[in-house]
Design an enzyme around this catalytic site. Sequence first.
Site, mmCIF file in Angstrom:
data_model
loop_
_atom_site.group_PDB
_atom_site.id
_atom_site.type_symbol
_atom_site.label_atom_id
_atom_site.label_comp_id
_atom_site.label_asym_id
_atom_site.label_seq_id
_atom_site.Cartn_x
_atom_site.Cartn_y
_atom_site.Cartn_z
ATOM 1 N N SER A 164 0.838 -1.199 0.000
ATOM 2 C CA SER A 164 0.000 0.000 0.000
ATOM 3 C C SER A 164 0.872 1.247 0.000
ATOM 4 C CB SER A 164 -0.901 0.010 1.246
ATOM 5 O OG SER A 164 -1.360 1.329 1.492
ATOM 6 N N ASP A 312 -6.774 0.133 -8.698
ATOM 7 C CA ASP A 312 -7.970 0.972 -8.866
ATOM 8 C C ASP A 312 -8.678 0.725 -10.201
ATOM 9 O OD1 ASP A 312 -7.581 2.084 -6.373
ATOM 10 O OD2 ASP A 312 -6.450 3.800 -7.125
ATOM 11 N N LYS A 339 -11.562 -0.616 -0.125
ATOM 12 C CA LYS A 339 -11.495 0.639 -0.888
ATOM 13 C C LYS A 339 -12.737 1.472 -0.569
ATOM 14 C CE LYS A 339 -7.536 -0.115 -2.802
ATOM 15 N NZ LYS A 339 -6.383 0.700 -2.398
ATOM 16 N N ARG A 343 -15.108 -3.424 -3.294
ATOM 17 C CA ARG A 343 -15.217 -3.464 -4.762
ATOM 18 C C ARG A 343 -15.400 -4.872 -5.319
ATOM 19 N NH1 ARG A 343 -10.935 1.458 -6.052
ATOM 20 N NH2 ARG A 343 -12.421 3.116 -5.558
ATOM 21 N N ARG A 385 -15.178 5.024 -8.715
ATOM 22 C CA ARG A 385 -14.681 4.102 -9.751
ATOM 23 C C ARG A 385 -15.786 3.127 -10.202
ATOM 24 N NH1 ARG A 385 -10.149 6.463 -10.436
ATOM 25 N NH2 ARG A 385 -8.833 6.955 -8.658
HETATM 26 C C1 S3P Z 1 -3.193 5.673 -3.434
HETATM 27 C C2 S3P Z 1 -2.856 4.372 -3.186
HETATM 28 C C3 S3P Z 1 -3.775 3.233 -3.373
HETATM 29 C C4 S3P Z 1 -4.958 3.602 -4.255
HETATM 30 C C5 S3P Z 1 -5.562 4.920 -3.865
HETATM 31 C C6 S3P Z 1 -4.518 6.035 -3.968
HETATM 32 C C7 S3P Z 1 -2.192 6.728 -3.164
HETATM 33 O O1 S3P Z 1 -4.261 2.844 -2.120
HETATM 34 O O2 S3P Z 1 -5.939 2.596 -4.218
HETATM 35 O O3 S3P Z 1 -6.626 5.222 -4.740
HETATM 36 O O4 S3P Z 1 -2.371 7.865 -3.625
HETATM 37 O O5 S3P Z 1 -1.203 6.424 -2.483
HETATM 38 P P1 S3P Z 1 -3.392 1.869 -1.187
HETATM 39 O O6 S3P Z 1 -2.111 2.530 -0.980
HETATM 40 O O7 S3P Z 1 -4.120 1.720 0.103
HETATM 41 O O8 S3P Z 1 -3.316 0.587 -1.948
#
Ligand code: S3P
Length: 427
Positions: A164, A312, A339, A343, A385
């Site tokens: 993440s 995403d 999320k 999803r 989304r």
């Molecule tokens: C993001 C990281 C992702 C993504 C989110 C934006 C970011 O989440 O799903 O829309 O800007 O760092 P995770 O880091 O929890 O996977």
Amino acid sequence: MKDTKAISMKGNIMIPGDKSISHRAIIFGAIAEGDTKITNFLEGADCISTMECFRDLGISIDHQNGEVLVHGKGLYGLSTPDHPLDVGNSGTTLRLLSGILAAQDFTTTITGDESIVKRPMKRIMDPLTMMGADMISIHHNDCAPLLIKGKRMFGIHYLSHVASAQVKSAILLAGLYANEPTSITEPSLSRNHTEIMLKHFGAHVTSNGVTATIHPGQKLIGCEINVPGDISSAAYFIAAGLLVPNSELLIQNVGVNPTRDGLIHVCKQMGGNVTLVNKRTSGGEPIADILVKSSSLNGTTIEGDIIPTLIDEIPVIALMACMAKGTTIIKDAAELKVKESNRIDTMVENLSALGADITATEDGMMIKGPTPLHGATIDSKMDHRIAMTFAVANLICHGNITIKGKDCVNISYPSFYEELERLIQSV
Ligand code: S3P
């Protein structure tokens, strides 16, 4: 597939700024010394939430027509907000900001909307607490609202069980304030915009495979950031171009960072006619225009290290899979459950309502195609989304889809419906 709506998609489209990069430009600009000028800033509700949180923390920010000037006050220039910080729907704001708040010499409460207060925060509370932070989940459920009492930070090495970028970034930001280097190792590499942009601001960050390290002691210096278009927003036009017969779209100015471009690989793997042209770089981020032509797709398996690079885009990939010949299996994607909506459940419920052959699995979904889709009313669960995916489904199904909560696209793409409409040609 029968051409039920007798349309094609033709033309050029300029994709609005990347959401992840827009957030980071405000956040790093606020704790940098001097001004940061951001162009092509995403005017979506999530990024505006980040801007408002920093205004509440005493940062002056000028903002007009996609151009933003952040008057940074340095690492120790934030001031105590006089009310709880409100991140709205934005997980990125909440998690990245927590990394900074953990190191301030004041106490903050941070919260947001109905959806954000259900999302897991233990993933940031654990490492930040190890670094010395004092963080409390006010309702003792490991979710926001969080009460964060800033403390002195200690460098750690953190082995994360989840890929993440939000977790990685919270740790790296707290690490800017630590007494020693801080590193994080992920199970697979998540998006690396934080590492790229922090370097651009003058921080000392190193990356080695799935490990990123911040070496404290460097101040951030205000700079210029030109935000590339968001590949996650481009995804809906890529899918529309592939799925709607006789289409050809040139999707311009799209960020194609290898930690974000899994969708392009999957489209090609499925037999999609997708070509990257006019490749260039801005602020260390690769950018290209994407030429898409209608294609017959085949099912595929998507699993492992590619998952964080398209996390995403899985809702719209699931739609593409309904139109593809054969079985598509999506695995290793349990993160989808936490999320803006769950999803996996939302896609299975909504695509089933259109007549798709889709089954939820433990960590993803299985889709058999091709299946003709029909109109229905679907619930976006206020997840941007999901709404955009079903607006694309509406182009290719028999009858019409009504999307409940369709305005939630404002989170990441306020002009989405107008742009989609503009590219539709009757044939
Ligand atoms: C993001 C990281 C992702 C993504 C989110 C934006 C970011 O989440 O799903 O829309 O800007 O760092 P995770 O880091 O929890 O996977």
